[in-house]
Design a protein around this motif. Structure first.
Motif, mmCIF file in Angstrom:
data_model
loop_
_atom_site.group_PDB
_atom_site.id
_atom_site.type_symbol
_atom_site.label_atom_id
_atom_site.label_comp_id
_atom_site.label_asym_id
_atom_site.label_seq_id
_atom_site.Cartn_x
_atom_site.Cartn_y
_atom_site.Cartn_z
ATOM 1 N N GLN A 177 0.832 -1.202 0.212
ATOM 2 C CA GLN A 177 0.132 -0.057 0.079
ATOM 3 C C GLN A 177 0.782 1.273 -0.171
ATOM 4 O O GLN A 177 0.746 2.101 -0.881
ATOM 5 N N GLU A 217 -3.587 -7.988 -1.176
ATOM 6 C CA GLU A 217 -3.941 -6.708 -0.792
ATOM 7 C C GLU A 217 -4.750 -6.018 -1.853
ATOM 8 O O GLU A 217 -4.412 -6.198 -2.933
ATOM 9 N N PHE A 257 -3.812 0.437 10.623
ATOM 10 C CA PHE A 257 -3.804 1.216 9.416
ATOM 11 C C PHE A 257 -5.119 1.597 8.707
ATOM 12 O O PHE A 257 -5.201 2.109 7.712
ATOM 13 N N ALA A 290 -10.603 -5.669 6.300
ATOM 14 C CA ALA A 290 -10.874 -4.346 5.500
ATOM 15 C C ALA A 290 -10.798 -2.959 6.312
ATOM 16 O O ALA A 290 -11.027 -2.911 7.770
ATOM 17 N N PHE A 313 -8.370 -3.324 1.766
ATOM 18 C CA PHE A 313 -8.642 -4.751 2.345
ATOM 19 C C PHE A 313 -7.343 -5.850 2.016
ATOM 20 O O PHE A 313 -6.634 -5.722 1.344
ATOM 21 N N GLY A 314 -7.509 -6.798 2.964
ATOM 22 C CA GLY A 314 -6.604 -7.981 2.802
ATOM 23 C C GLY A 314 -7.101 -9.287 3.004
ATOM 24 O O GLY A 314 -7.879 -9.414 3.880
HETATM 25 N N1 PHE Z 1 -2.858 -6.581 6.915
HETATM 26 C C1 PHE Z 1 -3.967 -7.248 7.534
HETATM 27 C C2 PHE Z 1 -3.680 -8.550 7.976
HETATM 28 O O1 PHE Z 1 -2.638 -8.960 7.723
HETATM 29 C C3 PHE Z 1 -5.261 -7.418 6.709
HETATM 30 C C4 PHE Z 1 -5.713 -5.965 6.239
HETATM 31 C C5 PHE Z 1 -5.152 -5.335 5.054
HETATM 32 C C6 PHE Z 1 -6.661 -5.189 6.879
HETATM 33 C C7 PHE Z 1 -5.814 -4.151 4.636
HETATM 34 C C8 PHE Z 1 -7.427 -3.944 6.473
HETATM 35 C C9 PHE Z 1 -6.817 -3.292 5.445
HETATM 36 O O2 PHE Z 1 -4.456 -8.930 8.742
#
Ligand code: PHE
Length: 345
Positions: A177, A217, A257, A290, A313-314
């Protein structure tokens, strides 16, 4: 003996020897000895200088006739020998076409690759770019730029493998990101990207945990991006992946984040929401995390958080594949057992 008689003699012996020849080398030696520059015919013709002017052309004609005859016989003999060689070869190399054939086994892509590509296709269709990240990341991008300063307690959520105190194996795909925000030129339009890849966490492997797994991601930044855009995007994703009847539910959650942060659930694709073993009787299955990109994350990338907003989101490919195909042990993905992959041809 006259020269004519000598030629006649040579002819008789040649016609006798020729049919007996059975190989190319003997045939060639024979040709050289009869018609060659130092051969028998040349030898006979040396006597021509003693002939009268009338006899000389007659002998010449006779010699030519003899040469033509032998030459043509040599040629047909040569083809005969060649045909014989081929016939022998064919005999030695006979092919038994009735023998059973060898089966050529055809491979196929790993189910995690297939899952990743399927999701990539969905987002490509919505105008996203696909970005690659680094598996070996800096603490700066993996944590600090994701609003996790040093000593932030939420770092404990993702215990990781450090290489040095500043370099580590990324714990999530989220650092991509920050990297794409840094690189994006907003005068050229909104930022819409997904980034699939491997991530690492210091974890004890069991049926549902692996120290190495996969994530995708997603990030969208533009003016006036709202939570409804996130919900609509996730709705499209789950309907394409799990069926048009699927609904999405967002629950409050926490990620450093994103603010607000959510956990996204889909209505159970097995029971349709009534409650079963897949959804643990709740009717809902958790599929991803997310939220709206935290203003700090935007500002650290030099993006004006008053003007721009975004969602991120992930999701985990292992989790998606396990749910979809009823895979009950995550370790099955990594063992390299062909029987695992063969089920997904
Ligand atoms: N990076 C987070 C994780 O690994 C997932 C996520 C990504 C959450 C983007 C919100 C936004 O758990």
């Amino acid at each position: 003996m006259t020269l004519q008689e000598k030629i006649a003699d040579l002819r008789t012996s040649a016609l006798e020897k020729l049919p007996k020849i059975a190989d190319e080398k003997t045939l060639n030696d024979f040709r050289v000895s009869v018609l060659g520059k130092k051969g028998k015919l040349t030898d006979i013709l040396k006597g021509m200088k003693d002939l009268s002017n009338e006899e000389r052309p007659k002998l010449g004609a006779l010699a030519n006739e003899f040469r033509d005859e032998i030459t043509s016989l040599l040629e047909s003999k040569k083809s005969e020998i060649e045909a014989l060689i081929i016939a022998k070869k064919l005999e030695n190399e006979t092919l038994d076409v009735t023998l059973p054939g060898k089966k050529v086994t055809k491979g196929n892509r790993h189910i995690l690759t297939q899952t990743t590509e399927e999701i990539e296709d969905i987002f490509l269709g919505m105008g996203y770019q696909i970005v690659d990240g680094y598996e070996v990341e800096t603490d700066y991008y993996n944590f600090e730029r994701m609003n996790l300063p040093k000593d932030h307690p939420a770092r404990d959520m993702q215990d990781t493998f450090y290489i040095t105190s500043d370099i580590l194996l990324r714990t999530h795909t989220s650092p991509v990101q920050a990297r794409t925000m840094d690189a994006h030129d907003f005068t050229k339009g909104p930022l819409k990207m997904i980034s699939p890849g491997r991530v690492y966490r210091r974890d004890t492997d069991d049926a549902t945990h692996s120290h190495q797994f996969h994530q995708i991601e997603g990030l969208v930044i533009d003016e006036n991006i709202a939570m409804s855009d996130l919900k609509g995007t996730l709705d499209t994703l789950v309907k394409k992946m799990f069926g048009a009847e699927r609904k999405i539910r967002l629950r409050p959650s926490y990620f450093p984040f994103t603010e607000p942060s959510v956990e996204a659930d889909i209505s159970c694709f097995k029971c349709g929401g009534k409650g079963c073993n897949v959804c643990k009787m709740t009717g809902w299955i958790e599929v991803l995390g997310a939220g709206m990109v935290h203003p700090n994350v935007l500002e650290m990338a030099g993006i004006d958080s008053k003007k721009y907003s975004g969602f991120a989101f992930g999701l985990g490919q292992e989790r998606i594949a396990m749910l979809r195909y009823g895979i009950n042990d995550i370790r099955g993905f990594y063992l390299g057992d062909a029987r695992m992959s063969e089920q997904f041809k």
